[in-house]
Design a protein around this motif. Sequence first.
Motif, mmCIF file in Angstrom:
data_model
loop_
_atom_site.group_PDB
_atom_site.id
_atom_site.type_symbol
_atom_site.label_atom_id
_atom_site.label_comp_id
_atom_site.label_asym_id
_atom_site.label_seq_id
_atom_site.Cartn_x
_atom_site.Cartn_y
_atom_site.Cartn_z
ATOM 1 N N ALA A 193 0.823 -1.210 0.000
ATOM 2 C CA ALA A 193 0.000 0.000 0.000
ATOM 3 C C ALA A 193 0.860 1.264 0.000
ATOM 4 N N GLN A 196 2.634 1.767 -3.351
ATOM 5 C CA GLN A 196 1.748 2.301 -4.386
ATOM 6 C C GLN A 196 1.498 3.789 -4.188
ATOM 7 N N MET A 197 1.338 4.225 -2.951
ATOM 8 C CA MET A 197 1.143 5.656 -2.683
ATOM 9 C C MET A 197 2.374 6.451 -3.083
ATOM 10 N N ARG A 200 2.426 6.805 -6.886
ATOM 11 C CA ARG A 200 1.481 7.814 -7.373
ATOM 12 C C ARG A 200 2.020 9.221 -7.153
ATOM 13 N N GLN A 352 -5.577 4.470 7.180
ATOM 14 C CA GLN A 352 -5.288 5.103 5.889
ATOM 15 C C GLN A 352 -6.319 6.192 5.605
ATOM 16 N N ASP A 353 -5.830 7.347 5.173
ATOM 17 C CA ASP A 353 -6.687 8.464 4.763
ATOM 18 C C ASP A 353 -6.271 8.834 3.342
ATOM 19 N N ARG A 354 -6.963 8.305 2.350
ATOM 20 C CA ARG A 354 -6.569 8.513 0.956
ATOM 21 C C ARG A 354 -6.651 9.978 0.564
ATOM 22 N N LYS A 355 -7.656 10.685 1.068
ATOM 23 C CA LYS A 355 -7.820 12.087 0.695
ATOM 24 C C LYS A 355 -6.636 12.920 1.157
ATOM 25 N N GLY A 357 -3.720 11.616 1.875
ATOM 26 C CA GLY A 357 -2.486 10.975 1.418
ATOM 27 C C GLY A 357 -1.629 10.463 2.553
ATOM 28 N N TYR A 359 -0.856 7.218 5.511
ATOM 29 C CA TYR A 359 -0.998 5.773 5.719
ATOM 30 C C TYR A 359 -0.113 5.357 6.884
#
Length: 814
Positions: A193, A196-197, A200, A352-355, A357, A359
């Motif tokens: 995970a 991948q972040m 990106r 994790q907080d995708r918004k 960014g 983890y």
Amino acid sequence: MNMMSAPRRRLVVVGNGMAAMRTVSELLSRAPQRYDITVFGAEPHPNYDRIALSSVLAGEKSLEQIVINPLAWYAENGIRLIAGDPVVAIDRAARTVTSAAGHVAPYDKLLIATGSRPLVPPLPGLRLPGVCTFRDIADVEAMIAAAETQRRAVVIGGGLLGLEAAWGLKRRGMGVAVVHLMPTLMERQLDEAAGQMLQRALDERGIAFFTNGQTEEILGTDRAEGVRLADGREVPADLVVVAIGIRPNIDLARAADLEVNRGIVVGDDMATTADADIHAVGECIEHRGQVFGLVAPIWEQAKACAAQLAGDATAAYVTPPLSTRLKITGIDVFSAGALSAASEEDEEVVLQDRKRGTYRKLVLRDDRLVGAVLYGEVADGPWYFRLMREGTDIGAIRGRLIMGEAACGLTAADPKAALAALPDSAEICGCNGVCKGRITGAIADLKLTTLDAVRAHTKASASCGSCTPQVEALLAMTAGVAAPTGPKPMCKCTTHGHDAVRRAILEQDLRTIPQVMQRLGWRSSNGCHSCRPALNYYLLCAWPGEYVDDAQSRFVNERMHANIQKDGTYSVVPRMWGGLTNPRELRAIADVADKYAVREVKVTGGQRIDLFGVKREDLPAVWRELNAAGMVSGHAYAKGLRTVKTCVGSTWCRFGTQDSTGMGVKLEKMTWGSWHPHKVKLAVSGCPRNCAEATIKDFGVVAVDSGWELSVGGNGGIHVRATEFLCKVTSEEEVLEHCGAFLQLYREEAHYLERTAPWVARVGIDHVRQRVAEDHEGRRALHERFLYAQRFAQVDPWAEQAGSDAFKTLVPAE
């Protein structure tokens, strides 16, 4: 009774890198009189911070700034340094080592710290020009040189080293692609995970990725042109960097019949298992089946080895827990310990907080933290690492642990109070393994009052610098001194800033470098690589026609009047006024290229021709023949006027409004040979279409129907900065006067090595406009001072050196 002191024993150190010199430093602190020390280094440099090479590549630090132990340190400690001469043989029976140059040194104790070599796969095309690794200063210099002339790079390897190389080349302006064998980046340090972040985030910064990509071949005939992957994809490139890992450098030890496996096998006492009088540390060793590529365990090895060499037979090395941080500006990554659960008994806690960014993953085992992966927010990384290292029972805070130290109620809201509450065993500097107690103890015991002093005595904050705020806070808390304010000193030799030194030179009528140093209380009688070139320029600017330029206070390119290349040859660039040339000049260039076997002839971005691969001994003859054709040095090496770029303007172009080529020639005739705080580039465009790119030059001129628009303070490079509008004029004479005045103001006010762009940003465009555009009398005075200085500056160094023996004394023969 007369007592004779015991004779010093002889310690020979094979390797001059971080592990070797850290061991020597630790030894000197324990037993400074025990050994006569001789150090052999393969590289022609003093000990430097290899970790910081990525910062040099990215343009964040200079090579001089990453030197850990300058040459003076060796002399002060009585260490004999033989640099640029690797040891090639160890004779254990005779107890001697022999270097490549034939030096033979006897030893009582031998320390091997040969480090590692880049892991390079057997790829077709690997030896093509344009292929390099990322391991030492020579590699970085090659990559920086490539970034100045080439457009595209491929980095093979998406681990820690490869990503730092990719980011550095991207910062240098290259298009960069990363080819990585595994499906996610940094798979040894990050879970899927987080990897991948990271990919990106780097993709958004313009780096392309080819994961699951196995490189089959480096393409090209005469030089690298790209890579071909196993699935048939081809990635074009002008530069290929191989950064897939390292391998312990054990050839020397193997030839000496020491026990080797993956590395040189050592015991807990850091002595080789085959010979008790030979120790080894660093990336070349193997300890209990483990080899090492991070700095934290190597510092512990250095401590244990130094203690053993100092006579402490109880000292033993134990591999510490390890953590990793990625050194890419704006991207925070931290990992330590296990990346994932190893058994059913282990637990993984993920937030994790995708918004945003961010983890976090924690790996727990029996109410102990055994692993942590953080992305985006890493402030709690050192705390998690401390819990792991100390084996803290986290049962009472288990439910809140993922939220961090503050959520667990274990830290004060005030960062200063939190720092004060840390135990002395808390690690502050991860790069150098320095705990809080060592820092505060050194500050108190040695009465340290500056960050540089703390770095010198403890190494804290001396590497990546991420812990600098904490070290400064500890300095303030312990010594009662606040962070320094006011102008930054020119260098460590003085407390004076650039502006103060320039004022003193004029006000106190100082005419030589020794005078300046003596009057202003320089700490070093000879200065250093930072202050001597600056003082030389400031004196040259202050006293034109009187001050005698000190060639030894210039950088090597300025001493040699040519650009040194990575293979030790030089490139020669003759001046072409405004980009114009003629058949006679072209014939002379072609004849020189043939006669002296010039390997490459290239048109530069400044509309000139560059001759690459000229041997040092051929330089005077090359200059002489170019001079005979009427050509002079293009000063492509200079902290001075480089080029005046032009378009064809109204002479040929149907859009041209003024004679931009003629204007460019007049500007170049006026400004050539001028010395400045940094390189200076001019351009003249014949219409607002701006084909000569005048609006990213130090001084730009754009022709319009009614005259000329002038703008200043632009540059290309890593951080592109457009010019700021200065004024509009109607005549060529006004263009020349405004240009001369602007350059003289820059010469008189800027700090050495400060380009016009940061100088204009620092003093403000309004200040420049007032002095150059609005104050008519002041402008004329500035212009006259510039022209006066030019009377002494416009002397072609090629013509001076080509016909004399003086060239031979500028730089000793290699």
